[in-house]
Scaffold this active site. Sequence first.
Site, short mmCIF file in Angstrom:
data_model
loop_
_atom_site.label_atom_id
_atom_site.label_comp_id
_atom_site.label_asym_id
_atom_site.label_seq_id
_atom_site.Cartn_x
_atom_site.Cartn_y
_atom_site.Cartn_z
N GLN A 244 -54.67 40.54 -22.36
CA GLN A 244 -55.33 40.43 -21.05
C GLN A 244 -56.85 40.38 -21.21
O GLN A 244 -57.41 41.07 -22.07
CB GLN A 244 -54.96 41.60 -20.13
N CYS A 273 -53.19 45.49 -14.41
CA CYS A 273 -53.04 45.76 -15.84
C CYS A 273 -53.56 47.17 -16.09
O CYS A 273 -54.77 47.40 -16.16
CB CYS A 273 -53.82 44.75 -16.69
N ASN A 275 -53.29 49.23 -18.74
CA ASN A 275 -53.99 49.45 -20.02
C ASN A 275 -55.39 48.85 -19.98
O ASN A 275 -56.34 49.42 -20.51
CB ASN A 275 -53.18 48.83 -21.16
N ASN A 361 -47.62 43.58 -9.56
CA ASN A 361 -47.02 42.42 -10.22
C ASN A 361 -45.53 42.71 -10.38
O ASN A 361 -45.10 43.85 -10.38
CB ASN A 361 -47.70 42.13 -11.58
N GLU A 412 -44.11 40.46 -21.58
CA GLU A 412 -45.10 40.45 -20.51
C GLU A 412 -45.32 39.05 -19.95
O GLU A 412 -45.51 38.09 -20.71
CB GLU A 412 -46.42 41.02 -21.04
N ARG A 413 -45.27 38.96 -18.66
CA ARG A 413 -45.48 37.69 -17.98
C ARG A 413 -46.82 37.09 -18.38
O ARG A 413 -47.88 37.71 -18.26
CB ARG A 413 -45.46 37.92 -16.45
N CYS A 421 -47.44 47.58 -22.15
CA CYS A 421 -47.73 47.05 -20.82
C CYS A 421 -47.75 48.24 -19.86
O CYS A 421 -46.70 48.83 -19.58
CB CYS A 421 -46.69 46.02 -20.38
#
Length: 485
Positions: A244, A273, A275, A361, A412-413, A421
């Site tokens: 990310q 996100c 993290n 999400n 993860e998408r 994640c």
Amino acid sequence: MAVDGDVVEGVVVAGGAAGGVVPEVGGVAGVADDAAGGEAGVAAAGGVPSGAGVAAGAGVDDVAAAGGVVVEDGAAFSDGAGVAGGVAEGVCARAADKVKQATTDRTAGKVRRLFDRAAQGRLIPEVSIGWRHLRGSQNAGEPSMRPSNRLRLDADSGSLRQPKRGSGKAKRAGECRVAGQSAALRHIRRRKDLIMSPLANHSFAKMNGIGNEIVVLDLRGSATGVSPDEARAIAAPNAVPYDQLMVLQAPRAPGTSAFIRIYNNDGSEAGACGNGMRCVARQVFAQTGARAATFETRAGLLNCWQGPTPDTFTVDMGPPKFGWRDIPLAEEFRDTRYIELQVGPIDAPVLHSPSVVSMGNPHAIFWVDDIHAYDLERFGPLLENHPVFPERANITLAQIVDREHIVMRTWERGAGLTKACGSAACATAVAAARLKRTERTVHMTLPGGELTIEWRESDDHVLMTGTAVLEFEGRFDPSVFANVA
């Protein structure tokens, strides 16, 4: 009024373009390294009948234009008509809107960039390019050409492709005379890197949240943004690979420290996100000395604060959502604790009946006895893109060890198989507690490390606590963005 030899906005007017206007015919343009005092200029040479191509000069790195659009190595546009500098299909335009700095490269991206930034007139949606080699001339000012390796350039996508056999023959270029006068062709060496991404040489921080690879990019002091192409370029193996990209922009909501845009390594955007937010918190706290801050994301406002130890940070991920429209799902499921979805034969599915949750999400959690007994790298992309998930989904395999401990792995998408994640850990903890299989505070074990997740009963918010590590800081090499349109 511009006359022969004048320079207007970096455009050299030559051979019949007086006043910046060519009657009834398009102007012919070639990028000149020495035009306009060394800047990338455009030499308007005479005029060209509609549809005629033009080539200039011999040798590698020569730049010519046909139909008025600048290309490289003596290339000619067989379809002609579009003219860089404001003239398209024979339509006149004023010199004030002429070509700005432009460059070309042998990549589709740079040719695409030339279309976008150099040509001010109306461009034809699709034109053919034929790379040609000059072999002297038949008559003065009429170079002969040999076509080779014809490709087709889509001006909308910037992509080059081989045309189908028999799709058409290249029109001969070289009819360059107006009123008995040969076009003044200018060939000069190509200039590189005239158009540079604003992210070139910009500082960044490479971090990780229990193995989740994060790049933090602080753009709060600038109006610059990040395009999907730039996000993908940064994630390339020769750049700064990440799961990310956390982009800090100027705050929009009162009382917040920044607006955060979150990119996956495929260039798509994510709403949350966890993290990455811990990494952002660490950077901002180090800069300001603060121990708490509020950030805004697409998923809403997120509060972050210093954790129980100096290297841990807590993020309030907000309340989970369970409605099928909120997740979202493509069809109605009244009970999202389990939905009808399976992998494998109907009578003996490999995976089935996931819990689904949104933490900003979409997440699907499959409950298994052994998270390592399944090929998540194989099943993950199929389930991520299943039609039941209109916005795709994060896919997790979860194994409940006891009422206070869960082990998990996540596809993860937009990023693929990941070491961690954070939002998936939150979704998994909530889904397990909702099924009455765990307590509301659980210890989560992920491939990259450990997290503590609390689903707070007082306000339904989910709190995630874990480490954030700064690996190194640097600046983006300009070459990272060389092929970004």
